[in-house]
Design a protein around this motif. Structure first.
Motif: not given
Length: 801
Positions: A457-486
């Motif tokens: 569901q997290d992968v699909e949510a990133q796709k819906e937000r038009k984030e670039a995934l490539g062959d990864k499961s976590l986009s750079d955008t979500s990674l940066v946001r996740l690290l800052k929140i944590l």
């Protein structure tokens, strides 16, 4: 209480230069009736050993059998011959022909009964095991008085074995301690009771002529005089001649012309006599079965009696023949048979005299010889009799043979184990113990660790937000946001369990990774045997903020080990020496003032906890090629993984997260990820566990060992394991020596196997992985070989005979 399968030690006899084997046969007839039939068991013992042959069968219903005996008994009692019974009713009419006819019918019906199909296995086992040259002591164990009265000496099989004699015995008995006193004569207390109408002078004369005997006579004594004599000194033989009978199953002796006694009325005096060493009671009087049964309750070793009324001449002739044979060195049972058969010369005048003498035997007693009663000992055997010395030698040989077989089996099992042929079984046993431990010692998840999982569901949510995934499961955008929140909620350390070695990573992402000193990334070693290519760490994470993620797998694909440290090759794309999980644990422990140090044995120590690595071969690992790659320990799994939180829930940041001072692991758990592995708890592909949870287990193991004193899995040294395997091999061999029926051996081996499992599981709950499969194989295989070897010796002995 004793059991019917408990055999006393058997011996060899030598008379006039000829040696023959003494064997013991126990014929047990269980609860039943002549209307329904009886279950039967036979057990046969080898010289100096416990019984190793057993067979079961049955006797069919034959309601007329007691009637056949009763008819013969009635015609015999009405014959008209003066006997030693207290009340004698003589019928003037001769019933000679009727008595002979009743005897013939009884003999024929009795042997036809014993030739039944149900009893045939008993007879076949007898013939296959015993030789006509053997001296055979047969004990008929039953509580049924009608069975005891039957003329078992007429069994056709017994008549073909000239050195076999049958005695009666109770199936329930108590063990007795042997009692012996230094003496030079046989002490005999001879009671000459009421002799009205009979002649006991012949009995007295025969006793007086015995060699090496001291005989005390009580002629028509009073009750007090008799009990006083029984108490005053130790007796070897108790003899009674006079009137006696058995009524309603109870025996009674007439000690003088006015007084009679039951055995119960002499209970304490007779019990004292037995405790003082009484070995043999002889009742040369009428109808003695009731007396013998009552005496058996007092644990008297042997009782000789007459089953029916006995004439004077028959009684005196039997006594003469028996004492002559016995005092000259013949065995007790062979002396009885010899004396009984010699009564045949009197049967023209006293028919069926050979039917009368019977012995009642305590099952746990060894019938004494005359020399045993004297107390004679062979000076060449260090104070032991020759027979006892021979038996001890055979016992020692059995013990030595069992030890040698056990040692050979131990060496064989250790050799097979070293070749790795038991490795798969041992690893499965390890998994089973881990699973059982989780049921009896459940552990909660480690609350110091939090997993942020990336689901489908997290992968699909990133796709819906038009984030670039490539062959990864976590986009750079979500990674940066996740690290800052944590990082906002101040975790002690964050572990990024994701490979991110792609080139051209945006500058803002690299800066975030560089500016988080509590962030640990992963790489994969190209020099290890787990992945020859290797994977570089994420850009922006360098130095001591990297740990390798290499995971050693067992041959069956299950992860049971934790790799802590390896020595990387120069210029490796994955330079750290410490694993990802260890780096996380070290960062957490450093905040508590615990720093790693190396011991003199080059082992990593954290506080008082040493992380002792596995060596090869060790424990169940005998043929694993990567066991020596770096420092490895067994992974002591918790029964429950940490509870995860999804990426989407963290990114929403709708409520404060309880992650302060905790370890946060970020990893993928979606269905298509290749990072899933088998564990002792999940050994099918459908139940494989995502790698992030295994990393959490590894981190938890180190923290729990250092901070909570939770044991690491430890193993014995190789020599201790060899001794452990050998010890169970010895147990298997000696179990066979002590248990003598198939049922007892089966139950015994099941109980011992269960005990082995319980011991291994109990030690495993304390962190110890000790061998279960090798000692179990050694236990059962040694027992089987000892049984086979003893059967081979028995067959070879029978062939020689």
């Amino acid at each position: 209480m004793g059991q019917s399968d408990r055999f006393p030690r058997e011996i060899r006899f030598k008379v006039q230069g000829e040696t023959w084997v003494s064997k013991l046969v126990i014929l047990s007839i269980g609860e039943g009736s002549f209307e329904q039939g009886f279950p039967v068991t036979v057990q046969i013992g080898e010289p100096g050993l416990h019984p190793n042959v057993a067979e079961t069968g049955n006797l069919p219903a034959l309601p007329q059998m007691p009637l056949y005996y009763s008819r013969w008994q009635s015609s015999y009692n009405n014959w008209g011959v003066r006997t030693r019974i207290s009340v004698r009713k003589v019928t003037p009419l001769s019933l000679k022909e009727d008595c002979h006819n009743a005897a013939q019918i009884l003999r024929a019906r009795f042997n036809t009964w014993l030739r039944s199909d149900g009893f045939r296995p008993i007879e076949d086992t007898w013939r296959e095991t015993l030789s006509p040259t053997d001296e055979i002591r047969v004990l008929l164990q039953t509580n049924n008085p009608d069975l005891q009265y039957l003329p078992w000496h007429l069994w056709e099989v017994l008549e073909r074995y000239p050195k076999a004699e049958i005695g009666l015995s109770s199936p329930v008995f108590k063990s007795r301690s042997p009692h012996s006193l230094a003496k030079t004569k046989v002490n005999i207390l001879a009671i000459l009771g009421d002799s009205n109408g009979i002649d006991t002078t012949g009995d007295r004369t025969l006793l007086q002529q015995l060699p090496d005997a001291e005989v005390t006579f009580l002629v028509e004594p009073k009750r007090q005089e008799l009990t006083d004599r029984l108490w005053e000194k130790p007796w070897d033989i108790l003899f009674f001649a006079g009137h006696s009978d058995s009524q309603d199953g109870q025996g009674r002796i007439y000690i003088n012309q006015t007084d009679s006694l039951t055995i119960a009325e002499l209970k304490y005096a007779l019990r004292k006599a037995v405790e003082s060493g009484l070995k043999l009671a002889i009742f040369n009087s009428c109808q003695g079965l009731g007396l013998a049964r009552d005496l058996a309750d007092l644990q008297i070793p042997q009782t000789i009696f007459m089953r029916e009324p006995v004439p004077d001449r028959v009684a005196q002739a039997f006594l003469k023949y028996f004492l002559t044979s016995f005092s000259q060195g013949e065995s007790l049972y062979l002396s009885i048979r010899t004396a009984r058969e010699r009564l045949e010369a009197l049967e023209d005048e006293f028919p069926y005299a050979t039917w009368l003498p019977v012995i009642y035997q305590h099952p746990a007693e060894i019938p004494p010889t005359w020399h045993d009663l004297i107390g004679a000992r062979s000076s060449q055997t260090g104070g032991k009799s020759e027979n006892e010395n021979r038996s001890n030698q055979r016992s020692r040989r059995s013990i030595v043979s069992t030890i040698l077989i056990s040692a050979s089996m131990m060496a064989s099992v250790v050799g097979v184990r070293h070749l790795g042929l038991l490795q798969a079984w041992e690893l499965k046993a390890y998994d089973q113990m881990l699973q059982v431990r989780s049921l009896i010692q459940p552990e909660p998840p480690d609350n110091r660790i939090l997993v942020v999982e990336i689901t489908d569901q997290d992968v699909e949510a990133q796709k819906e937000r038009k984030e670039a995934l490539g062959d990864k499961s976590l986009s750079d955008t979500s990674l940066v946001r996740l690290l800052k929140i944590l990082n906002k909620y101040q975790p002690r350390v964050i572990g990024l369990d994701l490979y991110r070695d792609a080139k051209g990573v945006p500058t803002d992402v690299v800066q975030v990774l560089q500016q988080m000193p509590n962030l640990i990334g992963i790489c994969k070693s190209p020099s290890s045997k787990f992945d020859p290519n290797g994977i570089a760490p994420p850009q922006g994470i360098t130095g001591d903020r990297i740990g390798f993620s290499d995971i050693p797998k067992d041959p069956d694909g299950v992860i049971r080990r934790q790799l802590l440290r390896i020595f990387q090759e120069p210029n490796s794309v994955c330079p750290p020496n410490y694993s990802f999980s260890l780096q996380l644990a070290l960062r957490y422990l450093a905040a508590k003032g615990i720093q790693p140090k190396m011991t003199a044995e080059n082992e990593l120590q954290l506080g008082s906890t040493r992380l002792k690595g596995l060596s090869a071969p060790q424990a169940g690992y005998q043929q694993v090629s990567d066991l020596l790659v770096g420092d490895q320990i067994l992974l002591n799994y918790r029964s429950q993984n940490v509870r995860p939180i999804s990426l989407t829930d963290v990114l929403k940041d709708q409520q404060p997260l309880a992650i302060k001072d905790r370890i946060v692991l970020i990893g993928v758990t979606h269905q298509k990820t290749p990072d899933k592995h088998l564990t002792p708890y999940s050994q099918t592909d459908s139940s494989a566990v995502p790698g992030v949870f295994i990393q959490a287990q590894k981190v938890s193991q180190v923290l729990s060992a250092v901070l909570d004193n939770r044991p690491l899995i430890w193993v014995w040294s190789g020599w201790v394991e060899i001794l452990w395997i050998g010890g169970w091999a010895v147990i298997g061999g000696f179990l066979v020596l002590q248990l003598h029926s198939l049922l007892y051996r089966t139950v015994g081996f099941m109980a011992i196997s269960l005990s082995l499992w319980v011991v291994c599981l109990g030690i495993f709950t304390q962190g110890g992985w000790i061998p279960y499969i090798p000692p179990w194989i050694a236990l059962t295989a040694t027992g089987g070989i000892v049984v086979t070897y003893r059967f081979y010796l028995q067959q070879r002995h029978s062939t020689k005979l």
